[in-house]
Motif scaffolding. Sequence first.
Motif, mmCIF file in Angstrom:
data_model
loop_
_atom_site.group_PDB
_atom_site.id
_atom_site.type_symbol
_atom_site.label_atom_id
_atom_site.label_comp_id
_atom_site.label_asym_id
_atom_site.label_seq_id
_atom_site.Cartn_x
_atom_site.Cartn_y
_atom_site.Cartn_z
ATOM 1 N N VAL A 263 -27.111 46.079 -51.522
ATOM 2 C CA VAL A 263 -27.511 45.195 -50.418
ATOM 3 C C VAL A 263 -28.863 45.698 -49.903
ATOM 4 O O VAL A 263 -28.978 46.851 -49.486
ATOM 5 C CB VAL A 263 -26.464 45.222 -49.277
ATOM 6 N N PRO A 264 -29.907 44.843 -49.962
ATOM 7 C CA PRO A 264 -31.235 45.325 -49.537
ATOM 8 C C PRO A 264 -31.433 45.213 -48.024
ATOM 9 O O PRO A 264 -30.758 44.435 -47.360
ATOM 10 C CB PRO A 264 -32.196 44.388 -50.275
ATOM 11 N N THR A 265 -32.347 46.030 -47.498
ATOM 12 C CA THR A 265 -32.723 45.906 -46.092
ATOM 13 C C THR A 265 -33.382 44.547 -45.867
ATOM 14 O O THR A 265 -33.981 43.993 -46.790
ATOM 15 C CB THR A 265 -33.728 47.016 -45.685
ATOM 16 N N TYR A 271 -42.616 39.600 -45.338
ATOM 17 C CA TYR A 271 -43.745 40.043 -46.177
ATOM 18 C C TYR A 271 -43.344 40.375 -47.601
ATOM 19 O O TYR A 271 -44.187 40.785 -48.393
ATOM 20 C CB TYR A 271 -44.391 41.311 -45.575
ATOM 21 N N THR A 272 -42.053 40.286 -47.940
ATOM 22 C CA THR A 272 -41.619 40.894 -49.207
ATOM 23 C C THR A 272 -41.147 39.896 -50.275
ATOM 24 O O THR A 272 -40.580 40.306 -51.275
ATOM 25 C CB THR A 272 -40.492 41.933 -48.965
ATOM 26 N N GLY A 273 -41.405 38.599 -50.056
ATOM 27 C CA GLY A 273 -41.002 37.624 -51.067
ATOM 28 C C GLY A 273 -41.778 37.829 -52.364
ATOM 29 O O GLY A 273 -42.810 38.503 -52.350
ATOM 30 N N MET A 276 -34.537 38.563 -53.982
ATOM 31 C CA MET A 276 -33.416 38.923 -54.872
ATOM 32 C C MET A 276 -33.906 39.809 -56.027
ATOM 33 O O MET A 276 -35.091 39.963 -56.227
ATOM 34 C CB MET A 276 -32.672 37.682 -55.418
ATOM 35 N N HIS A 277 -32.929 40.405 -56.762
ATOM 36 C CA HIS A 277 -33.274 41.434 -57.758
ATOM 37 C C HIS A 277 -34.259 40.938 -58.803
ATOM 38 O O HIS A 277 -34.990 41.731 -59.387
ATOM 39 C CB HIS A 277 -31.994 41.946 -58.447
ATOM 40 N N ASP A 278 -34.275 39.610 -59.020
ATOM 41 C CA ASP A 278 -35.169 39.063 -60.041
ATOM 42 C C ASP A 278 -36.270 38.192 -59.439
ATOM 43 O O ASP A 278 -36.971 37.479 -60.155
ATOM 44 C CB ASP A 278 -34.359 38.259 -61.061
ATOM 45 N N LEU A 304 -17.097 36.787 -48.726
ATOM 46 C CA LEU A 304 -17.908 36.427 -47.555
ATOM 47 C C LEU A 304 -18.951 35.352 -47.881
ATOM 48 O O LEU A 304 -19.527 34.747 -46.996
ATOM 49 C CB LEU A 304 -18.633 37.667 -47.015
ATOM 50 N N ILE A 305 -19.202 35.159 -49.164
ATOM 51 C CA ILE A 305 -20.180 34.150 -49.580
ATOM 52 C C ILE A 305 -19.419 32.858 -49.861
ATOM 53 O O ILE A 305 -18.675 32.759 -50.828
ATOM 54 C CB ILE A 305 -20.942 34.607 -50.854
ATOM 55 N N ARG A 306 -19.606 31.880 -48.961
ATOM 56 C CA ARG A 306 -18.874 30.606 -49.062
ATOM 57 C C ARG A 306 -19.703 29.553 -48.344
ATOM 58 O O ARG A 306 -20.575 29.907 -47.536
ATOM 59 C CB ARG A 306 -17.496 30.750 -48.401
HETATM 60 C C1 HEC Z 1 -21.381 40.027 -49.373
HETATM 61 C C2 HEC Z 1 -22.542 40.674 -48.830
HETATM 62 C C3 HEC Z 1 -23.683 39.798 -48.344
HETATM 63 C C4 HEC Z 1 -23.655 38.842 -47.358
HETATM 64 C C5 HEC Z 1 -22.475 38.366 -46.545
HETATM 65 C C6 HEC Z 1 -25.029 38.385 -47.211
HETATM 66 N N1 HEC Z 1 -25.833 39.015 -48.089
HETATM 67 FE FE1 HEC Z 1 -27.818 38.794 -48.245
HETATM 68 N N2 HEC Z 1 -27.843 39.984 -49.893
HETATM 69 C C7 HEC Z 1 -26.740 40.640 -50.414
HETATM 70 C C8 HEC Z 1 -27.090 41.251 -51.673
HETATM 71 C C9 HEC Z 1 -26.198 42.077 -52.581
HETATM 72 C C10 HEC Z 1 -28.447 40.921 -51.905
HETATM 73 C C11 HEC Z 1 -29.293 41.300 -53.132
HETATM 74 C C12 HEC Z 1 -28.936 40.397 -54.282
HETATM 75 C C13 HEC Z 1 -29.858 40.545 -55.462
HETATM 76 O O1 HEC Z 1 -30.681 41.453 -55.483
HETATM 77 O O2 HEC Z 1 -29.754 39.736 -56.387
HETATM 78 C C14 HEC Z 1 -28.877 40.145 -50.748
HETATM 79 C C15 HEC Z 1 -30.159 39.663 -50.571
HETATM 80 C C16 HEC Z 1 -30.603 38.984 -49.441
HETATM 81 C C17 HEC Z 1 -31.968 38.642 -49.170
HETATM 82 C C18 HEC Z 1 -33.153 38.950 -50.077
HETATM 83 C C19 HEC Z 1 -33.654 40.366 -49.823
HETATM 84 C C20 HEC Z 1 -34.739 40.795 -50.753
HETATM 85 O O3 HEC Z 1 -35.457 41.746 -50.380
HETATM 86 O O4 HEC Z 1 -34.881 40.254 -51.842
HETATM 87 C C21 HEC Z 1 -31.999 38.003 -47.953
HETATM 88 C C22 HEC Z 1 -33.231 37.481 -47.232
HETATM 89 C C23 HEC Z 1 -30.640 37.938 -47.475
HETATM 90 N N3 HEC Z 1 -29.820 38.542 -48.397
HETATM 91 C C24 HEC Z 1 -30.253 37.351 -46.279
HETATM 92 C C25 HEC Z 1 -28.926 37.111 -45.946
HETATM 93 C C26 HEC Z 1 -28.504 36.226 -44.888
HETATM 94 C C27 HEC Z 1 -29.427 35.481 -43.952
HETATM 95 C C28 HEC Z 1 -27.148 36.218 -44.906
HETATM 96 C C29 HEC Z 1 -26.200 35.367 -44.093
HETATM 97 C C30 HEC Z 1 -26.400 33.925 -44.239
HETATM 98 C C31 HEC Z 1 -26.715 37.116 -45.981
HETATM 99 N N4 HEC Z 1 -27.836 37.621 -46.597
HETATM 100 C C32 HEC Z 1 -25.399 37.412 -46.304
HETATM 101 C C33 HEC Z 1 -25.503 40.697 -49.846
HETATM 102 C C34 HEC Z 1 -25.048 39.871 -48.818
#
Ligand code: HEC
Length: 339
Positions: A263-265, A271-273, A276-278, A304-306
Motif C-alpha cells: 500500500v503506497p503513501t 505530484y506523483t502521477g 499504481m505499480h505500472d 474493502l474494494i467494492r
Molecule cells: C484494500 C486496501 C486499499 C483500499 C481500501 C484503498 N486502497 Fe488505494 N491502494 C492500495 C494499494 C495496494 C495500492 C497500490 C496498487 C498498485 O500498485 O497497483 C493503492 C494505490 C492507490 C493510489 C495510487 C498511489 C500511487 O502512488 O500510485 C491512490 C491515489 C489510492 N490508492 C487512493 C485510494 C483511495 C482514494 C481509496 C478510497 C476510495 C483507496 N485508495 C482505498 C490499497 C488500498
Amino acid sequence: MKSLLYLLVLVIAIVSCQKEDVAKDIVYPVLMEIPQGFPNIIQPKDNEYNQDRWLLGKRLFYDKVMSKDSSLSCASCHNSAMAFSDDLNFSAGTSGNFTTMNAPTLTNVAYQPYYTSAGGVATLEMHVLVPIQEHVEFDFNILLIADRMRSDATYVSMAQKAYGRIPDPFVITRALACFERSLISGNSDYDKYYFQSDPNALSKEAKKGMDLFFSNRTNCSDCHGGFNFTNYTFENNGLYQEYENVGRYKLTGNDDDIALFKVPTLRNIAYTGPYMHDGSLNTLEDVLNHYNSGGKDHLHKSELIRPLGLSTQEKNELKAFLVSLSDHTFITNPIFKSL
Ligand code: HEC
Ligand code: HEC
C-alpha cells in the motif's frame, strides 16, 4: 593606538568571517526536523545524520557516475520536482531498457518498514544495491563505483570527512541512505489543518472529502491510514483480473501473495502521477473512477474494494482532499535540489 586599531580591524575581520561561515550553514539544521505530529525517525547507529554524510549522499544521488554508461543518476527517476518520482509509467534505464514498475515517490521513505513494492528489502542502506545492480537501472557494480570515486579527489576528501574512510561500499550505501532519510514532508494543507491546528487550511470541499476518506463509505483509510497514509501492508486493489506483474509473489513464492502490492503513501499524490505499480492510471480522476467501480474481480481482491456509488460531487470532494495531502514546500525546497 595604531596597534590597537589594527587589533580591532583584525577582530572585526575574524568575527565577520565567522558570521559568513555560520550563514552558509544555517540552511542545514532544518534537515531531519520532525514535523509536528510525526513520530521520530530511528537512525542506524553506524549512520546517524550529520551534514558531511548528507552532503556526500546528495552528491551521489545526483551523480551519473553511479550508472555503468554514466547516463543516469538516482534523480533521473526520482525527481525532486515530482516529490522524487517521475512522470512516466515506466522509467528509462541504461541501454534503452525500461523499468517494469512505476518509480515511486521517496516522500518520508525513512518511515517505511521495508522497501520496494514486494517489500523484500529491509533497510535504505541495503536498498541502494538494488538500483545499482538492476539491469534496467544502473546495471553496474558497487565496487566499480567506489573505484570511480577514488579517482576523484573531492569524493575522497568528502568520504574521509563523513565516515573516516575512502570511498567503498560502506560509504556509498550509508551516504545515500542518509540523504534519503532526510526527505521528510509534513507541511501540506492537511498537515496545517490537522497537526498545526489551522482551521482554514482546508477548503469546505476538502473537509467533506476528508470525512469520506475516513468513513466506512469508502474504507480508504483502512489501507491508507496513519500519518503517512499507508499501513504498509500488501493488498490487491482490483486493478486487473489478470496481472502481468505477480507482485509480492515474486519475493515469497507463496500463492497467497500473487498480485499483492505494498500500500503506497498518498502524501504528495498530486505530484506523483501516473499511478499504481505500472503507472496505468494517469490522473486522480482515473483512480477515483477505479475505486468507485469496485475494481476487477481477482481471487485476492480485498473485501474493502467494492462499488462505492459516489456521486460526481463526492468524487470531487475526495480529489480535493487527496490534493490537500501535497506539500508544495517539499518539492520546491532548494536544499534537496541538485547544486
Ligand atoms: C484494500 C486496501 C486499499 C483500499 C481500501 C484503498 N486502497 Fe488505494 N491502494 C492500495 C494499494 C495496494 C495500492 C497500490 C496498487 C498498485 O500498485 O497497483 C493503492 C494505490 C492507490 C493510489 C495510487 C498511489 C500511487 O502512488 O500510485 C491512490 C491515489 C489510492 N490508492 C487512493 C485510494 C483511495 C482514494 C481509496 C478510497 C476510495 C483507496 N485508495 C482505498 C490499497 C488500498
Ligand atoms: C531507472 C529508474 C530508476 C533509477 C535510476 C533509480 N530508481 Fe529507485 N526505483 C525505481 C523503481 C521503478 C522503483 C520501484 C521498484 C519496486 O517497487 O520493485 C524504485 C524504488 C526505489 C525505492 C523503494 C521505495 C519504496 O517505496 O519501497 C527507493 C528507496 C529508491 N528507489 C531509491 C533509489 C536510489 C537511492 C537510487 C540511486 C542509487 C535509485 N532509486 C535509482 C526506479 C529507479
